[in-house]
Design a protein around this motif. Structure first.
Motif, PDB file in Angstrom:
ATOM      1  N   PHE A 167       0.833  -1.207   0.000  1.00  0.00           N
ATOM      2  CA  PHE A 167       0.000   0.000   0.000  1.00  0.00           C
ATOM      3  C   PHE A 167       0.866   1.255   0.000  1.00  0.00           C
ATOM      4  N   MET A 168       1.893   1.262   0.834  1.00  0.00           N
ATOM      5  CA  MET A 168       2.790   2.423   0.885  1.00  0.00           C
ATOM      6  C   MET A 168       3.426   2.674  -0.478  1.00  0.00           C
ATOM      7  N   ALA A 169       3.819   1.593  -1.143  1.00  0.00           N
ATOM      8  CA  ALA A 169       4.407   1.731  -2.475  1.00  0.00           C
ATOM      9  C   ALA A 169       3.376   2.237  -3.474  1.00  0.00           C
ATOM     10  N   SER A 170       2.131   1.778  -3.354  1.00  0.00           N
ATOM     11  CA  SER A 170       1.107   2.122  -4.342  1.00  0.00           C
ATOM     12  C   SER A 170       0.726   3.598  -4.293  1.00  0.00           C
ATOM     13  N   ILE A 171       0.883   4.234  -3.125  1.00  0.00           N
ATOM     14  CA  ILE A 171       0.531   5.659  -3.028  1.00  0.00           C
ATOM     15  C   ILE A 171       1.769   6.557  -2.967  1.00  0.00           C
ATOM     16  N   ASN A 172       2.948   5.963  -3.202  1.00  0.00           N
ATOM     17  CA  ASN A 172       4.214   6.718  -3.187  1.00  0.00           C
ATOM     18  C   ASN A 172       4.512   7.356  -1.828  1.00  0.00           C
ATOM     19  N   MET A 173       4.186   6.640  -0.751  1.00  0.00           N
ATOM     20  CA  MET A 173       4.459   7.190   0.578  1.00  0.00           C
ATOM     21  C   MET A 173       5.965   7.284   0.802  1.00  0.00           C
ATOM     22  N   LYS A 174       6.372   8.375   1.416  1.00  0.00           N
ATOM     23  CA  LYS A 174       7.790   8.666   1.590  1.00  0.00           C
ATOM     24  C   LYS A 174       8.336   7.994   2.852  1.00  0.00           C
ATOM     25  N   SER A 175       8.430   6.683   2.804  1.00  0.00           N
ATOM     26  CA  SER A 175       8.972   5.928   3.935  1.00  0.00           C
ATOM     27  C   SER A 175       9.413   4.558   3.451  1.00  0.00           C
ATOM     28  N   LEU A 176      10.485   4.051   4.023  1.00  0.00           N
ATOM     29  CA  LEU A 176      10.952   2.714   3.698  1.00  0.00           C
ATOM     30  C   LEU A 176      10.743   1.745   4.859  1.00  0.00           C
ATOM     31  N   VAL A 177      10.217   2.237   5.973  1.00  0.00           N
ATOM     32  CA  VAL A 177       9.988   1.394   7.147  1.00  0.00           C
ATOM     33  C   VAL A 177       8.506   1.063   7.215  1.00  0.00           C
ATOM     34  N   VAL A 178       8.175  -0.195   6.947  1.00  0.00           N
ATOM     35  CA  VAL A 178       6.771  -0.602   6.833  1.00  0.00           C
ATOM     36  C   VAL A 178       6.024  -0.378   8.143  1.00  0.00           C
ATOM     37  N   GLY A 179       4.952   0.373   8.066  1.00  0.00           N
ATOM     38  CA  GLY A 179       4.113   0.623   9.224  1.00  0.00           C
ATOM     39  C   GLY A 179       4.506   1.824  10.049  1.00  0.00           C
ATOM     40  N   GLY A 211      -1.799  -5.336   9.349  1.00  0.00           N
ATOM     41  CA  GLY A 211      -0.760  -6.123   8.684  1.00  0.00           C
ATOM     42  C   GLY A 211       0.544  -6.167   9.455  1.00  0.00           C
ATOM     43  N   PRO A 212       1.636  -6.515   8.791  1.00  0.00           N
ATOM     44  CA  PRO A 212       2.894  -6.828   9.484  1.00  0.00           C
ATOM     45  C   PRO A 212       3.701  -5.596   9.873  1.00  0.00           C
ATOM     46  N   TYR A 213       4.593  -5.838  10.832  1.00  0.00           N
ATOM     47  CA  TYR A 213       5.625  -4.873  11.221  1.00  0.00           C
ATOM     48  C   TYR A 213       6.948  -5.578  10.977  1.00  0.00           C
ATOM     49  N   LEU A 214       7.714  -5.060  10.009  1.00  0.00           N
ATOM     50  CA  LEU A 214       8.835  -5.829   9.482  1.00  0.00           C
ATOM     51  C   LEU A 214      10.112  -5.786  10.321  1.00  0.00           C
ATOM     52  N   GLN A 215      10.222  -4.831  11.240  1.00  0.00           N
ATOM     53  CA  GLN A 215      11.409  -4.806  12.108  1.00  0.00           C
ATOM     54  C   GLN A 215      11.177  -5.806  13.242  1.00  0.00           C
ATOM     55  N   ILE A 216      11.419  -7.075  12.931  1.00  0.00           N
ATOM     56  CA  ILE A 216      10.925  -8.148  13.799  1.00  0.00           C
ATOM     57  C   ILE A 216      11.608  -8.195  15.163  1.00  0.00           C
ATOM     58  N   ARG A 217      12.774  -7.602  15.312  1.00  0.00           N
ATOM     59  CA  ARG A 217      13.438  -7.622  16.626  1.00  0.00           C
ATOM     60  C   ARG A 217      13.095  -6.394  17.462  1.00  0.00           C
ATOM     61  N   ASN A 218      12.375  -5.441  16.889  1.00  0.00           N
ATOM     62  CA  ASN A 218      11.987  -4.226  17.597  1.00  0.00           C
ATOM     63  C   ASN A 218      10.596  -4.433  18.194  1.00  0.00           C
ATOM     64  N   ILE A 219      10.544  -5.103  19.332  1.00  0.00           N
ATOM     65  CA  ILE A 219       9.255  -5.424  19.945  1.00  0.00           C
ATOM     66  C   ILE A 219       8.554  -4.165  20.451  1.00  0.00           C
ATOM     67  N   ASP A 220       9.307  -3.189  20.927  1.00  0.00           N
ATOM     68  CA  ASP A 220       8.682  -1.935  21.376  1.00  0.00           C
ATOM     69  C   ASP A 220       7.993  -1.235  20.210  1.00  0.00           C
ATOM     70  N   GLY A 221       8.653  -1.223  19.047  1.00  0.00           N
ATOM     71  CA  GLY A 221       8.038  -0.634  17.859  1.00  0.00           C
ATOM     72  C   GLY A 221       6.790  -1.388  17.443  1.00  0.00           C
ATOM     73  N   TYR A 222       6.856  -2.719  17.518  1.00  0.00           N
ATOM     74  CA  TYR A 222       5.692  -3.547  17.190  1.00  0.00           C
ATOM     75  C   TYR A 222       4.532  -3.219  18.124  1.00  0.00           C
ATOM     76  N   LYS A 237      -3.481  -8.565  14.631  1.00  0.00           N
ATOM     77  CA  LYS A 237      -2.389  -8.079  13.787  1.00  0.00           C
ATOM     78  C   LYS A 237      -1.531  -9.261  13.361  1.00  0.00           C
ATOM     79  N   TRP A 238      -0.885  -9.105  12.224  1.00  0.00           N
ATOM     80  CA  TRP A 238       0.049 -10.124  11.765  1.00  0.00           C
ATOM     81  C   TRP A 238       1.276 -10.187  12.665  1.00  0.00           C
ATOM     82  N   VAL A 239       1.820 -11.370  12.777  1.00  0.00           N
ATOM     83  CA  VAL A 239       3.112 -11.561  13.442  1.00  0.00           C
ATOM     84  C   VAL A 239       4.018 -12.317  12.469  1.00  0.00           C
ATOM     85  N   LEU A 240       5.245 -11.846  12.353  1.00  0.00           N
ATOM     86  CA  LEU A 240       6.211 -12.442  11.430  1.00  0.00           C
ATOM     87  C   LEU A 240       7.296 -13.223  12.158  1.00  0.00           C
TER      88      LEU A 240
END
Length: 321
Positions: A167-179, A211-222, A237-240
């Motif tokens: 979704f972020m890619a489809s709307i050209n959102m200015k971020s590379l960190v998912v979520g 959906g997912p939070y891709l920084q899988i070791r950052n539990i506080d961020g999740y 929510k998804w868990v990876l």
């Protein structure tokens, strides 16, 4: 007479597992996730997809998925893999499958197409028609614009899922960190998206899943991102990664205090509206006035608590005359 399917299954934590990885498929069975989805899409390389279908069938039929909602994510309809994904998996393991997840849903017609294919397979194989549900993943602007029609497209639909990366890619959102929030925007850039998905889900008695939070070791961020979705009213929510499961189960369950309070409201309202309680439309529970609206709110919290297997620690006492 067939038993109605429970379309509102517990989905606090939805664990993604690559369908091409037997070691991960084995491990997933022992994790306390409410739902496990075996993935044929992004987690499978194109060359691995045909074999992964058969691996998934084997693990669905021979594995122990007790207590879990069993889902397979197939490839989206714009690819050459979708129909073969569905036919192989459902013919091979339809009796041990709860839902098919369809990614990158853009129109209601894509849900109808999957519904028709599932019906054909169920009839051919002698399975109960309509038992297998559909989870619709919204991953671009067109899908979000059509989300109400998508939610209404089939009685098989159980959940609407937000897919943030595509979704972020489809709307050209200015971020590379998912979520995560894009730099330069002071508010919540996902609020409109999440609320539109939530409204479509609730208007059609479906569940809404983040959906997912891709920084899988950052539990506080999740936890921070999960708490935002839970606060709005999302069901899970998804868990990876196994480390995210416990956090998700906790965040999408009510606190013990809230669960106990909700059960007390329900008991008190039942009593006060009864003959013995004076047939009152509203009453006091301690310092709080409760009425029909209170009952509806309490039903939501108590339902989530019961689904999570919570036990009450307090009891409603009928007041002395």
């Amino acid at each position: 007479m067939t038993t109605p399917v429970n379309r509102l299954r517990p989905r606090r934590s939805c664990l993604a597992v690559p369908g091409s990885n037997p070691r991960f498929l084995e491990k997933a069975q022992g994790l306390p996730a409410d739902q496990v989805f075996l993935d044929l899409e992004d987690a499978c390389a194109p060359l691995a997809k045909p074999e992964a279908r058969h691996t998934i069938v084997k693990f669905l039929n021979e594995g122990d998925w007790t207590g879990k909602t069993r889902v397979v994510r197939v490839n989206d309809w714009t690819t050459e893999w979708t129909y073969r994904d569905v036919v192989t998996v459902v013919e091979g393991a339809g009796q041990n499958l709860d839902c098919i997840m369809l990614p990158k849903v853009q129109t209601a017609e894509q849900i109808v197409a999957l519904d028709l294919l599932l019906t054909q397979i169920e009839k051919t194989m002698g399975f109960e028609v309509g038992k297998i549900g559909i989870e619709a993943q919204i991953e671009n602007a067109q899908g979000l614009n059509n989300v109400n029609a998508i939610a209404q497209a089939s009685p098989r639909v159980e959940t609407i899922i937000f897919g943030p990366a595509d979704f972020m890619a489809s709307i050209n959102m200015k971020s590379l960190v998912v979520g995560e929030q894009p730099p330069g925007y002071p508010a919540d850039a996902y609020h409109y998206i999440l609320m539109k998905i939530l409204m479509a889900a609730r208007a059609n008695n479906l569940q809404a899943i983040d959906g997912p939070y891709l920084q899988i070791r950052n539990i506080d961020g999740y936890r921070e991102v999960a708490q935002r979705a839970a606060a709005l009213g999302f069901d899970g929510k998804w868990v990876l990664h196994p480390g995210q499961v416990e956090a998700s189960n906790e965040i999408f369950s009510p606190s013990q205090e809230d669960y106990d309070h909700a059960e007390l409201i329900l008991d008190a309202y039942d009593y006060y509206t009864s003959e013995a309680g004076g047939k009152k439309g509203s009453a006091m529970l301690g310092d709080e006035m409760i009425d029909e609206a209170s009952r509806k709110m309490a039903l939501v919290i108590s339902g989530k608590g019961r689904a999570a297997g919570m036990q009450r620690t307090s009891k409603f006492e009928i007041p002395e005359a």
